[in-house]
Write a protein that holds these residues in place. Structure first.
Motif, PDB file in Angstrom:
ATOM      1  N   LEU A 344     -19.275   2.783 -44.969  1.00 33.24           N
ATOM      2  CA  LEU A 344     -17.928   2.347 -44.591  1.00 33.24           C
ATOM      3  C   LEU A 344     -17.276   3.347 -43.648  1.00 33.24           C
ATOM      4  O   LEU A 344     -16.676   2.957 -42.637  1.00 33.24           O
ATOM      5  CB  LEU A 344     -17.073   2.171 -45.852  1.00 33.24           C
ATOM      6  N   ALA A 345     -17.387   4.633 -43.976  1.00 34.32           N
ATOM      7  CA  ALA A 345     -16.799   5.664 -43.115  1.00 34.32           C
ATOM      8  C   ALA A 345     -17.383   5.599 -41.712  1.00 34.32           C
ATOM      9  O   ALA A 345     -16.663   5.668 -40.706  1.00 34.32           O
ATOM     10  CB  ALA A 345     -17.041   7.048 -43.728  1.00 34.32           C
ATOM     11  N   LYS A 346     -18.688   5.437 -41.618  1.00 29.30           N
ATOM     12  CA  LYS A 346     -19.350   5.345 -40.320  1.00 29.30           C
ATOM     13  C   LYS A 346     -18.871   4.119 -39.552  1.00 29.30           C
ATOM     14  O   LYS A 346     -18.597   4.194 -38.349  1.00 29.30           O
ATOM     15  CB  LYS A 346     -20.863   5.291 -40.534  1.00 29.30           C
ATOM     16  N   TRP A 347     -18.767   2.993 -40.238  1.00 31.90           N
ATOM     17  CA  TRP A 347     -18.328   1.739 -39.605  1.00 31.90           C
ATOM     18  C   TRP A 347     -16.928   1.879 -39.003  1.00 31.90           C
ATOM     19  O   TRP A 347     -16.670   1.412 -37.898  1.00 31.90           O
ATOM     20  CB  TRP A 347     -18.346   0.619 -40.647  1.00 31.90           C
ATOM     21  N   MET A 348     -16.051   2.548 -39.721  1.00 40.29           N
ATOM     22  CA  MET A 348     -14.657   2.671 -39.290  1.00 40.29           C
ATOM     23  C   MET A 348     -14.455   3.789 -38.276  1.00 40.29           C
ATOM     24  O   MET A 348     -13.346   3.942 -37.745  1.00 40.29           O
ATOM     25  CB  MET A 348     -13.759   2.908 -40.501  1.00 40.29           C
TER      26      MET A 348
END
Length: 478
Positions: A344-348
Motif C-alpha cells: 500500500l505504501a509503495k502504491w501511494m
C-alpha cells in the motif's frame, strides 16, 4: 488405479478450495488503515484502484489523524499511544517518528523491489539510518520561481550587459544565473504603496528569507549536495557558501526591504493590505521562490486573469541541478500485516503501478475540466524514479505552465533537500531561528554581510555537531 483416484480427489479438493477463496467465501480480507494530509479525494480514488488490484486487502482512510506537517506527526504519536496508529502514514520528519518507535524497518522489502532499483540514487539513499530503512521517499516537489508573466510583459525589460539577460518575450532567460535573478528583482521592483495599482514586489522569499546558501553552492559544484551536505558533513566555511550567504543577507536588507523581500517595514505592512496578501497570486509580486505544491495558485490566478509561469531555479557555473523537496511515508511498527502495508505504501508513493493509476486519475479530471471550459488542475508532485513511459505522461499534466519543461528536462540531476529526513537538521534550524541566539539568523540580519564568515564558523560547528551525533544513534541496534 487407487493411487490415481486419490490424487484426483486431492486435486479436486484444492481446486474447489481455491475457487471458494476467489469467491471470497473462505478467505478473510486483510484490513489496513492509511493516513496522510494530501487531497483526500485523490487518496480515496487511489485506494479504490489499489483494492481492485489487490482484492484481498481492504483499506480505509484514517480521518482521525488531523492536521498537516508537524501537527500531523504529533497526532500520529497520540494515536500510537492508544494503539490506533495507521498501518501506513505520511510524516513531515522521519527522525521524529523513528525516535518515537512508530516505524517498521522496510529495508528487506525495498532491497528486493525492482521498482526501487529505478529510484534516482541521491533520493534512494535518504532515510536510511545505521543500515535500517525506516521510511520510503514518496514524491519530489519542484523548487523554482513563480513569475508573473503579465508584469514582465508590461515592464518590457531588455538585456542589460553585465546584469541580466531577457528573452524575446520580455521574460528572464531560463538559464539565468543567481546574480541575474537578483538584478532582475531589483529592476522589476516598483515599491509604490500609495498607488498600489502600480505596486510591484521584486520577489517573495522562501519561508521568510532567501534560500541562497542552501541552493547556490550545489549549482556550482556537481559533487556538492543541498546546503553543502556531502553525505557525512556540511561545509559552511566554504567560499561558495559564504558568498551565497552574503548575497542572502544583502538582498534581505536591500533598501530597508522596500519591495524585494516580504520583510517590509512594520508601518508599511499595517497600512497596506496589498502587502499582506500572497503577492504572487494577487498580482503584486513579480517573482516568488516557491514549491510545486502551490501549482493550484497558477490555476486559480489564471481564473482571475493573472498569468503565472514557473521558471527554473537560477543555474550556477555547473548548470542546473533542480532543487527538490521530498516527502516520506512509513509503515507502522504496530501493523500486523507489514508485507501488505508495504504494498500500500509503495502504491501511494513511488511505485510504478501506483503512478500509472495516479496519472489515469489526473487525466480523467483533466478531460472533465476541459469539457467544462475550466483550467485543469496541474500535477504538483513528481516521480522519484525513472519509469519508462511515465514521465511522458507527466509532461502532459503540467501543460500550460510556462517554463516548467526546463526543470523537468533536468529532473534526473535533481538534488533533494534535507528537511524531512536528515537527523539533527531540524534541531539545527531551531537553533538558527532562536531569537535569543547571539549567532542566530536574526543576529546575522543585524550584523550584515561582513559578519558572515564569523557566523559561518559557528553555524558549521553547530550543524555538524547535531547531525553527526544524531545520525550515529538513530536506529542503532541495541
Amino acid at each position: 488405479m487407487k493411487k490415481i483416484l486419490t490424487l484426483l480427489v486431492a486435486f479436486l479438493f484444492v481446486f474447489t478450495l481455491a475457487a471458494c477463496k476467489d469467491e471470497g467465501s473462505t478467505e478473510k480480507k486483510i484490513e489496513l488503515r492509511y493516513a496522510d494530509w494530501a487531497n483526500q479525494d485523490i487518496n480515496k480514488r487511489m485506494i479504490d484502484k489499489f483494492m481492485e488490484k489487490y482484492p484481498h486487502i481492504r483499506v480505509t482512510i484514517s480521518t482521525d489523524i488531523a492536521g498537516s506537517g508537524d501537527a500531523f506527526t504529533g497526532n500520529l504519536e497520540i494515536a500510537a499511544q492508544n494503539g490506533l496508529l495507521p498501518d501506513v502514514f505520511a510524516t513531515d520528519n522521519v527522525p521524529t517518528i523513528v525516535n518515537k518507535g512508530l516505524t517498521a524497518d522496510l529495508k528487506t522489502y525495498w532491497d528486493n523491489d525492482d521498482d526501487a532499483k529505478l529510484v534516482y540514487p541521491n533520493i534512494a539513499e535518504t532515510a536510511v539510518y545505521n543500515g535500517h530503512r525506516y521510511a520510503i521517499p514518496s514524491f519530489q516537489f519542484l523548487k523554482g520561481i513563480f513569475i508573473n508573466l503579465d508584469i514582465f510583459a508590461e515592464k518590457n525589460l531588455t538585456t542589460v550587459e553585465g546584469k541580466y539577460r531577457i528573452d524575446n518575450n520580455g521574460y528572464p532567460v531560463k538559464d539565468w544565473t543567481h546574480q541575474e535573478f537578483v538584478e532582475v528583482a531589483k529592476a522589476i521592483t516598483n515599491y509604490d504603496i500609495v498607488n498600489t495599482e502600480n505596486l510591484v514586489v521584486g520577489f517573495d522569499t522562501w519561508y521568510g528569507a532567501p534560500d541562497f546558501q542552501q541552493v547556490w553552492p550545489m549549482m556550482n559544484d556537481a559533487e556538492t549536495g543541498y546546503d553543502t551536505w556531502n553525505g557525512t558533513s556540511f561545509n559552511y566555511e566554504s567560499e561558495a557558501w559564504i558568498e551565497a550567504m552574503k548575497a542572502k543577507v544583502e538582498i534581505d536588507n536591500y533598501e530597508t526591504n522596500l519591495g524585494v523581500t516580504s520583510r517590509y517595514p512594520a508601518a508599511d505592512w499595517e497600512a497596506t493590505p496589498a502587502l499582506q496578501s500572497y503577492i504572487i497570486y494577487t498580482g503584486y509580486g513579480a517573482m516568488d521562490i516557491e514549491g510545486s505544491w502551490q501549482f493550484n495558485y497558477i490555476q486559480l490566478a489564471k481564473e482571475e486573469g493573472i498569468n503565472l509561469g514557473f521558471w527554473p531555479y537560477p543555474s550556477g557555473s555547473e548548470g542546473l541541478f533542480p532543487p527538490t523537496i521530498l516527502d516520506y511515508a512509513a509503515v507502522s511498527s504496530q501493523t500486523e500485516h507489514p508485507e501488505e502495508a508495504y504494498l500500500l505504501a509503495k502504491w501511494m508513493t513511488y511505485g510504478r503501478d501506483g503512478w500509472n493509476a495516479r496519472i489515469e486519475l489526473y487525466e480523467e479530471d483533466r478531460q472533465t475540466a476541459i469539457s467544462e471550459g475550466k483550467t485543469p488542475a496541474y500535477l504538483d508532485r513528481f516521480p522519484i524514479a525513472d519509469y519508462p513511459g511515465v514521465w511522458d505522461k507527466v509532461y502532459t499534466l503540467v501543460d500550460g505552465i510556462e517554463g516548467i519543461e526546463y526543470t523537468l528536462d533536468r529532473i534526473e540531476h535533481s538534488k533533494p533537500d534535507l528537511d524531512k529526513w536528515l537527523a539533527g537538521y531540524k534541531d539545527f534550524w531551531s537553533w538558527v531561528n532562536d531569537a535569543e541566539n547571539e549567532y542566530g539568523w536574526a543576529a546575522l540580519q543585524v550584523a550584515g554581510p561582513d559578519a558572515v564568515p564569523t557566523f559561518a564558523a559557528q553555524w558549521n560547528a553547530k550543524v555538524n555537531e547535531l547531525v553527526s551525533t544524531q545520525i550515529a544513534n538513530l536506529g542503532k541496534d541495541e
